[in-house]
Design an enzyme around this catalytic site. Structure first.
Site, short mmCIF file in Angstrom:
data_model
loop_
_atom_site.label_atom_id
_atom_site.label_comp_id
_atom_site.label_asym_id
_atom_site.label_seq_id
_atom_site.Cartn_x
_atom_site.Cartn_y
_atom_site.Cartn_z
N ALA A 131 7.25 7.43 1.26
CA ALA A 131 6.73 7.61 -0.10
C ALA A 131 5.22 7.68 -0.17
O ALA A 131 4.66 7.78 -1.27
CB ALA A 131 7.25 6.47 -0.98
N ASN A 197 8.79 -0.78 2.55
CA ASN A 197 8.74 0.05 3.74
C ASN A 197 7.39 0.75 3.86
O ASN A 197 6.91 1.03 4.96
CB ASN A 197 9.86 1.08 3.73
N HIS A 227 1.79 4.10 -4.92
CA HIS A 227 1.36 3.56 -3.62
C HIS A 227 -0.09 3.97 -3.40
O HIS A 227 -0.44 5.14 -3.52
CB HIS A 227 2.25 4.09 -2.49
#
Length: 274
Positions: A131, A197, A227
């Site tokens: 991501a 992750n 993120h």
């Protein structure tokens, strides 16, 4: 390609739909490793839902059964326990594995076992960017002397349900963005295995699990998963921010994670890999 999948949840289902829309990826056989009690129903669902792939379908309940199908590549998308139970066996057999549950590397003993299994079998563990972006640049800067890597992960409060965040803050009562975890990437990946992750990916590309700083944030105003990381080295300073939509059916996962895995498949078959 003869493809193996470990797990048949949201990520696997979305990936198969994308493969069907990608003409350069042609599957000869698809074998899914799932729970023993669900193998018959799994094959029926594969045939009904993904028959357009034009390949044969099979479901197994062990790594040995998956290897018997002679896959060219295996994609793991079932969580940390599946990594522990199945991935070392597959690597020792010489089959490459695309590992979606990258946070599993936060466990030192498991990381050592995975690396040894890959070396013993002459196989590769492929860690997709998932991501987040800029992982290529972060890894490239490591030899230049990284001095700091800080990652922030922000998701809606509902995305943190069922995690230790519930004990740290009142998720339902939040009225503004709130940091509920601050610590190392190792602790973040261990405590939030279904959400962190990305922290593990950034750690592996950069300063490692213990020297990568992580902040996890719940924001009631967030419409998706954000993120962001900042890295400082002797030759460059970089900041990357990615605002992702959540994957349909699983608010904890960014839909770009699936596209990242698709990219790995496309690079396997493409004459030019980017």
């Amino acid at each position: 390609m003869r493809l193996g999948l470990i797990g048949y949840g949201n990520i696997a289902g979305t990936l198969l739909r994308l493969i069907a829309e990608t003409p350069e990826i042609r599957l000869e056989a698809l074998t899914v490793l799932g729970l023993p009690e669900k193998t018959d129903a799994l094959v029926q669902d594969l045939e009904a839902t993904h028959g357009g792939l034009g390949c044969s379908f099979a479901a197994v309940s062990s790594a040995e059964g998956l290897l018997a199908a002679k896959p060219d590549l295996v994609i793991e998308c079932a969580g940390h326990q599946a990594v522990v139970s199945h991935v070392p066996t597959i690597l020792r057999a010489g089959v490459d594995v695309v590992l979606v549950s990258i946070g599993a590397f936060a466990h030192r003993e498991l990381e050592a076992e995975l690396r040894a299994a890959a070396e013993d079998g002459g196989a590769r563990i492929v860690l997709p960017a998932g991501a987040v972006g800029g992982i290529d640049l972060l890894a490239a800067l490591r030899p230049a002397g990284l001095t700091s890597v800080i990652y922030q992960g922000c998701k809606p409060p509902a995305a943190w349900a069922g995690t230790p965040a519930e004990a740290a803050v009142d998720l339902d009562g939040l009225t503004e963005a709130t940091v509920f975890f601050s610590g190392s990437a190792r602790d973040a990946a261990a405590q939030y295995p279904k959400n962190a992750n990305v922290a593990a990916t950034i750690a592996l590309a950069g300063l490692g699990f213990d020297d990568t700083k992580v902040e996890l944030i719940a924001d009631p105003a967030a419409s998706g998963n954000t993120h962001e990381f900042t890295a400082v080295s002797g030759v460059a300073r970089t900041s990357i921010r990615i605002e992702n939509l959540p994957s349909p059916g699983n608010i904890k996962t960014s839909v770009t994670t699936v596209y990242s895995v698709l990219r790995e498949l496309r690079n396997r078959v493409a004459p030019v890999a980017i």
